[in-house]
Design an enzyme around this catalytic site. Structure first.
Site, PDB file in Angstrom:
ATOM      1  N   GLU A   1       0.804  -1.160   0.050  1.00 48.19           N
ATOM      2  CA  GLU A   1       0.030  -0.073  -0.064  1.00 48.19           C
ATOM      3  C   GLU A   1       1.112   1.185   0.173  1.00 48.19           C
ATOM      4  O   GLU A   1       0.621   2.088   0.793  1.00 48.19           O
ATOM      5  CB  GLU A   1      -1.030  -0.108   1.265  1.00 48.19           C
TER       6      GLU A   1
ATOM      7  N   GLU B   1      -6.126 -10.215  -1.658  1.00 48.87           N
ATOM      8  CA  GLU B   1      -7.198 -10.142  -0.463  1.00 48.87           C
ATOM      9  C   GLU B   1      -8.465 -10.148  -0.746  1.00 48.87           C
ATOM     10  O   GLU B   1      -9.077  -9.087  -0.696  1.00 48.87           O
ATOM     11  CB  GLU B   1      -6.620  -8.923   0.401  1.00 48.87           C
TER      12      GLU B   1
END
Length: 405
Positions: free
Chosen positions: A178, A287
């Site tokens: 991220e 995810e």
């Protein structure tokens, strides 16, 4: 085709052969990973309570709807339907490296040992991430930000120690997590404030040096957004062309059913697959989950600091999903898989985040205390009917042969 891509394809073929010869879980004919073994790997995140029960209550798992801190009965379900597992929390910096010079591998070793004993591949998550990073990492003893050289030294020691500890046992790592905003610009994290974007290739360099055989991934959310995926790929493409050891670029896929008007989210992800592959490396979904709850805020992504206040009207399925909403959920997953199947050569893995609805973080994100149905397994870890429907896309049931009279 790049050297990275060739190596990844060869690994994929070898690992598929290895799994075929060495590991065939009970009931494999109804197994999600077995059905898709010629398409991609199928993985799931695993928390420590599914590896070893915590009956002391000391480490209570604070998820709305959680059944018990003893979830070890989930393990046979995990071994049946998945051939990769990912560390959900036990390898994050605040857990595994809470203080400078102090490492705690207890939970991570339990997770890795149990997975390898079951014949599964293991992904570590994650080496460098601005969130859930131990508070000491970026500051000196006086509370001031450390210098560039000190942070580089800390990153190298952190990555070398962890990756070397698991060398030969952990098959892949989320190296950087991220690092970009939704507009494609770098996230202004403490890593960025001290090192700029240099910290990203440095992390991959250190991880590769610590274990040259490990697969190394970049991972991010909101990768369905064109601005985000294109920004990430603009950054990584020249580095990959220069030989940076990036095996694949991962997309989290924390999706919201309400947002998928006319299959718009699914079409966005198809564009993202094609965009990533153009960099010379494959992609994977790291995810996956699907919130079926209302999204009046237009919220998307997985920025864990984003929170909204609870309101009952935002939590309409406390007694169970309606037939209509359940049908929409099933159709989403079917359409999502149908979109991905033609691209399977460029997709390493579909990895789901949290095994069942009871343990899913989506119950509490971005609104704490709701009842969501974001996974492929119900609150008792029973497979939802949609799993068999997904299997039927590639392994249709044979019609019974009529016996000759």
């Amino acid at each position: 085709m790049s050297k990275n891509n060739n190596m990844t394809r060869l690994f994929k073929a070898f690992a598929s052969l290895f799994l075929a010869l060495s590991f065939s879980p009970a009931g494999a004919q109804n197994s999600l990973w077995e059905a898709y073994r010629d398409y991609w790997y199928t993985g799931v995140s695993v928390n420590q309570w599914q590896v070893e029960a915590d009956l002391s209550g000391v480490n209570e798992h604070d998820v709305t709807g959680q059944v018990s801190n003893d979830q070890t009965a989930d393990w046979p379900v995990i071994a049946k339907h998945f051939n990769w597992v990912v560390a959900e929390n036990c390898m994050k910096c605040e857990v595994i490296h809470p203080k400078e010079g102090v490492y705690d591998f207890t939970l991570a070793d339990q997770f890795v040992n149990k997975a390898k004993a079951a014949g599964m591949k293991v992904q570590g998550h994650c080496l460098i991430w601005h969130s859930q990073c131990a508070p000491w990492f970026h500051f000196d003893k006086d509370g001031k930000p450390v210098s560039r050289e000190v942070l580089k030294k800390r990153m190298r020691e952190h990555i070398y120690t962890i990756v070397s500890h698991f060398r030969g046992r952990v098959d892949a790592w989320d190296v950087v997590n991220e690092a970009f905003e939704d507009d494609g610009s770098p996230r202004k994290s403490l890593f960025w404030q001290i090192l700029g974007t240099d910290y990203i290739p440095l992390a991959f360099q250190y991880a590769h040096e610590a274990d040259p055989n490990a697969l190394l991934f970049y991972n991010d959310f909101s990768m369905n957004k064109a601005t985000k995926v294109e920004g990430v790929c603009r950054f990584f493409r020249p580095l990959i062309e220069q030989g940076l050891p990036v095996t694949a670029i991962g997309m989290q896929g924390h999706m919201i059913l309400e947002d998928n008007v006319d299959n718009s989210v699914i079409r966005q992800y198809e564009h993202s697959v094609e965009t990533i592959v153009a960099t010379g490396v494959p992609t994977f979904f790291s995810e996956l989950d699907l919130s079926v709850l209302p999204n009046p805020y237009g919220f998307s992504g997985a920025n864990v600091s984003d929170k909204f206040a609870y309101r009952p009207e935002m939590d309409p399925y406390t007694k169970g999903l309606t037939k209509e909403q359940n049908a929409k959920m099933e159709q989403f997953w079917i359409d999502f898989y149908k979109m991905l199947i033609p691209h399977h050569k460029d997709i390493l893995r579909l990895n789901f985040w949290c095994l069942n609805d009871a343990n899913s973080w989506r119950n509490d994100f971005p609104i704490k205390g709701r009842t969501d149905y974001a996974t492929l397994f119900d609150r008792q870890s029973q497979a939802k009917p949609v799993i068999e429907k997904l299997i039927q896309l590639v392994k249709p049931a044979q019609a019974p042969t009529k016996k000759k009279k």
